[in-house]
Motif scaffolding. Sequence first.
Motif, PDB file in Angstrom:
ATOM      1  N   ASP A  26      40.341   9.007  23.843  1.00 21.13           N
ATOM      2  CA  ASP A  26      41.408   9.220  22.862  1.00 21.13           C
ATOM      3  C   ASP A  26      42.080  10.580  23.098  1.00 21.13           C
ATOM      4  N   PRO A  27      43.347  10.585  23.491  1.00 22.66           N
ATOM      5  CA  PRO A  27      44.051  11.855  23.762  1.00 22.66           C
ATOM      6  C   PRO A  27      44.076  12.782  22.540  1.00 22.66           C
ATOM      7  N   ARG A  28      44.077  12.217  21.334  1.00 27.94           N
ATOM      8  CA  ARG A  28      44.090  13.041  20.113  1.00 27.94           C
ATOM      9  C   ARG A  28      42.801  13.845  20.002  1.00 27.94           C
ATOM     10  N   MET A  29      41.665  13.178  20.297  1.00 27.92           N
ATOM     11  CA  MET A  29      40.367  13.856  20.260  1.00 27.92           C
ATOM     12  C   MET A  29      40.296  14.929  21.348  1.00 27.92           C
ATOM     13  N   ALA A  30      40.804  14.596  22.534  1.00 23.16           N
ATOM     14  CA  ALA A  30      40.781  15.546  23.641  1.00 23.16           C
ATOM     15  C   ALA A  30      41.580  16.798  23.294  1.00 23.16           C
ATOM     16  N   ALA A  31      42.730  16.611  22.639  1.00 23.32           N
ATOM     17  CA  ALA A  31      43.562  17.744  22.239  1.00 23.32           C
ATOM     18  C   ALA A  31      42.850  18.593  21.189  1.00 23.32           C
ATOM     19  N   GLU A  32      42.161  17.934  20.269  1.00 23.37           N
ATOM     20  CA  GLU A  32      41.415  18.652  19.227  1.00 23.37           C
ATOM     21  C   GLU A  32      40.285  19.471  19.839  1.00 23.37           C
ATOM     22  N   LEU A  33      39.611  18.885  20.826  1.00 29.13           N
ATOM     23  CA  LEU A  33      38.520  19.589  21.506  1.00 29.13           C
ATOM     24  C   LEU A  33      39.059  20.796  22.278  1.00 29.13           C
ATOM     25  N   GLN A  34      40.189  20.592  22.973  1.00 24.00           N
ATOM     26  CA  GLN A  34      40.801  21.686  23.726  1.00 24.00           C
ATOM     27  C   GLN A  34      41.180  22.828  22.793  1.00 24.00           C
ATOM     28  N   LYS A  35      41.739  22.469  21.642  1.00 24.90           N
ATOM     29  CA  LYS A  35      42.164  23.476  20.663  1.00 24.90           C
ATOM     30  C   LYS A  35      40.957  24.239  20.109  1.00 24.90           C
ATOM     31  N   ARG A  36      39.838  23.556  19.988  1.00 26.88           N
ATOM     32  CA  ARG A  36      38.643  24.162  19.398  1.00 26.88           C
ATOM     33  C   ARG A  36      38.085  25.303  20.243  1.00 26.88           C
ATOM     34  N   VAL A  37      38.196  25.192  21.566  1.00 32.01           N
ATOM     35  CA  VAL A  37      37.624  26.227  22.443  1.00 32.01           C
ATOM     36  C   VAL A  37      38.686  27.174  23.001  1.00 32.01           C
ATOM     37  N   LEU A  38      39.951  26.907  22.682  1.00 30.89           N
ATOM     38  CA  LEU A  38      41.052  27.718  23.216  1.00 30.89           C
ATOM     39  C   LEU A  38      40.881  29.196  22.834  1.00 30.89           C
ATOM     40  N   GLY A  39      41.022  30.063  23.838  1.00 29.49           N
ATOM     41  CA  GLY A  39      40.926  31.487  23.578  1.00 29.49           C
ATOM     42  C   GLY A  39      39.512  32.029  23.513  1.00 29.49           C
ATOM     43  N   THR A  40      38.513  31.185  23.788  1.00 27.61           N
ATOM     44  CA  THR A  40      37.125  31.630  23.804  1.00 27.61           C
ATOM     45  C   THR A  40      36.607  31.605  25.241  1.00 27.61           C
ATOM     46  N   PRO A  41      35.537  32.355  25.534  1.00 27.89           N
ATOM     47  CA  PRO A  41      34.963  32.319  26.889  1.00 27.89           C
ATOM     48  C   PRO A  41      34.536  30.908  27.306  1.00 27.89           C
ATOM     49  N   ALA A  42      34.186  30.070  26.313  1.00 29.28           N
ATOM     50  CA  ALA A  42      33.729  28.711  26.612  1.00 29.28           C
ATOM     51  C   ALA A  42      34.815  27.856  27.239  1.00 29.28           C
ATOM     52  N   SER A  43      36.083  28.217  27.007  1.00 28.09           N
ATOM     53  CA  SER A  43      37.178  27.391  27.532  1.00 28.09           C
ATOM     54  C   SER A  43      37.174  27.335  29.057  1.00 28.09           C
ATOM     55  N   GLN A  44      36.644  28.378  29.694  1.00 24.56           N
ATOM     56  CA  GLN A  44      36.583  28.410  31.152  1.00 24.56           C
ATOM     57  C   GLN A  44      35.489  27.491  31.698  1.00 24.56           C
ATOM     58  N   LYS A  45      34.568  27.086  30.830  1.00 25.14           N
ATOM     59  CA  LYS A  45      33.438  26.253  31.252  1.00 25.14           C
ATOM     60  C   LYS A  45      33.638  24.782  30.909  1.00 25.14           C
ATOM     61  N   LEU A  46      34.771  24.454  30.285  1.00 22.33           N
ATOM     62  CA  LEU A  46      35.009  23.082  29.830  1.00 22.33           C
ATOM     63  C   LEU A  46      36.095  22.396  30.645  1.00 22.33           C
ATOM     64  N   GLU A  47      35.774  21.201  31.127  1.00 23.51           N
ATOM     65  CA  GLU A  47      36.755  20.332  31.794  1.00 23.51           C
ATOM     66  C   GLU A  47      36.846  19.048  31.000  1.00 23.51           C
ATOM     67  N   ILE A  48      38.049  18.643  30.634  1.00 27.15           N
ATOM     68  CA  ILE A  48      38.238  17.435  29.839  1.00 27.15           C
ATOM     69  C   ILE A  48      38.898  16.358  30.686  1.00 27.15           C
ATOM     70  N   MET A  49      38.244  15.202  30.747  1.00 30.92           N
ATOM     71  CA  MET A  49      38.800  14.043  31.440  1.00 30.92           C
ATOM     72  C   MET A  49      39.226  13.032  30.377  1.00 30.92           C
ATOM     73  N   VAL A  50      40.504  12.695  30.352  1.00 29.45           N
ATOM     74  CA  VAL A  50      41.012  11.734  29.377  1.00 29.45           C
ATOM     75  C   VAL A  50      41.108  10.366  30.039  1.00 29.45           C
ATOM     76  N   GLY A  51      40.375   9.391  29.498  1.00 28.00           N
ATOM     77  CA  GLY A  51      40.413   8.049  30.066  1.00 28.00           C
ATOM     78  C   GLY A  51      39.175   7.253  29.734  1.00 28.00           C
ATOM     79  N   ASP A  52      39.200   6.001  30.137  1.00 24.19           N
ATOM     80  CA  ASP A  52      38.087   5.079  29.927  1.00 24.19           C
ATOM     81  C   ASP A  52      36.975   5.408  30.916  1.00 24.19           C
ATOM     82  N   VAL A  53      35.809   5.787  30.414  1.00 24.66           N
ATOM     83  CA  VAL A  53      34.720   6.217  31.298  1.00 24.66           C
ATOM     84  C   VAL A  53      34.245   5.089  32.214  1.00 24.66           C
ATOM     85  N   ILE A  54      34.389   3.847  31.783  1.00 25.59           N
ATOM     86  CA  ILE A  54      33.971   2.712  32.615  1.00 25.59           C
ATOM     87  C   ILE A  54      34.881   2.575  33.833  1.00 25.59           C
ATOM     88  N   LYS A  55      36.157   2.931  33.675  1.00 23.74           N
ATOM     89  CA  LYS A  55      37.118   2.797  34.768  1.00 23.74           C
ATOM     90  C   LYS A  55      37.311   4.101  35.549  1.00 23.74           C
TER      91      LYS A  55
END
Length: 309
Positions: free
Chosen positions: A82-111
């Motif tokens: 869900d792109p909405r959830m991904a955006a919320e997650l990105q916003k949550r860590v934005l501007g923190t040291p953790a943001s450099q350690k997070l990679e977000i993949m948007v899509g169906d994990v099965i595919k």
Amino acid sequence: MPKGKPRKKTRKHEEIQKQVSGIHLVRERGQHLLKNPLIVNGIIEKAALRSTDVVLEVGPGTGNMTVKLLDQCKRVVACEVDPRMAAELQKRVLGTPASQKLEIMVGDVIKTELPFFDVCVANLPYQISSPFVFKLLLHRPFFRCAILMFQREFAQRLVAKPGDKLYCRLSANTQLLARVDHLMKVGKNNFRPPPKVESSVVRIEPRNPPPPINFKEWDGLLRILFNRKNKTLSACFRTSTVLELLEKNYRIHCSCNSIAVPKDFNVKNAVKEIIVGCGYAEKRSKSMDIDDFLTVLEGFNSQVFALGQ
């Protein structure tokens, strides 16, 4: 009081429960966010993370678990459909040291092609549980372990033993490729909104190296046996559909490998000879363990029967 009023109140309450940070959660898509921090901490503890680990998190939602994973590992790859959830997650860590350690993949994990990871943590939509388990188990290179949340009955099938009511093809397939342990039960009220079923957390550790067999052959055998798991093996291999399939596969295999098919070849007699020779003619798949199935598979392979083609 009109009968309709309580219903309106209930619907309104449900709508409030389905809103998280302004995001409308869709129950049909399996969007149930884990809200109990004790359960989140318990899952992370069971993962036994190392500071050098890359963690694959599937279904991070708004990041309640993600932010805690980021504190304990080298990197988190979060796969969210869900792109909405991904955006919320990105916003949550934005501007923190953790943001450099997070990679977000948007899509169906099965595919999606899975990246390298050491540990997988997932709170999965229940409808993709089975395909995701086998995608994980066939993933290379090997990972160390996976801590996965499933619908309770699905989890019970994964860990079921021969003779258990829920023992099935899923049980045998999973336990061939991995060690599976039930870790904890999770009640429906630990989620927002609450799902209709109870959940469980399991730990999966792939067997490395895996058994030296052709998995398609193995799964072909189990499909035949668990289709009628209360019948004897003799009965399972007596049906015309199964015999026709085996004869077709046998002839294809012989043709591809330049093996002459005997003129007096009779598939029914050949199959009977194999299962009697293995000593399993009167056994039932519901009570057979991994070694039993491997013995039967070896019997068919010794007579160049190709079960999985």
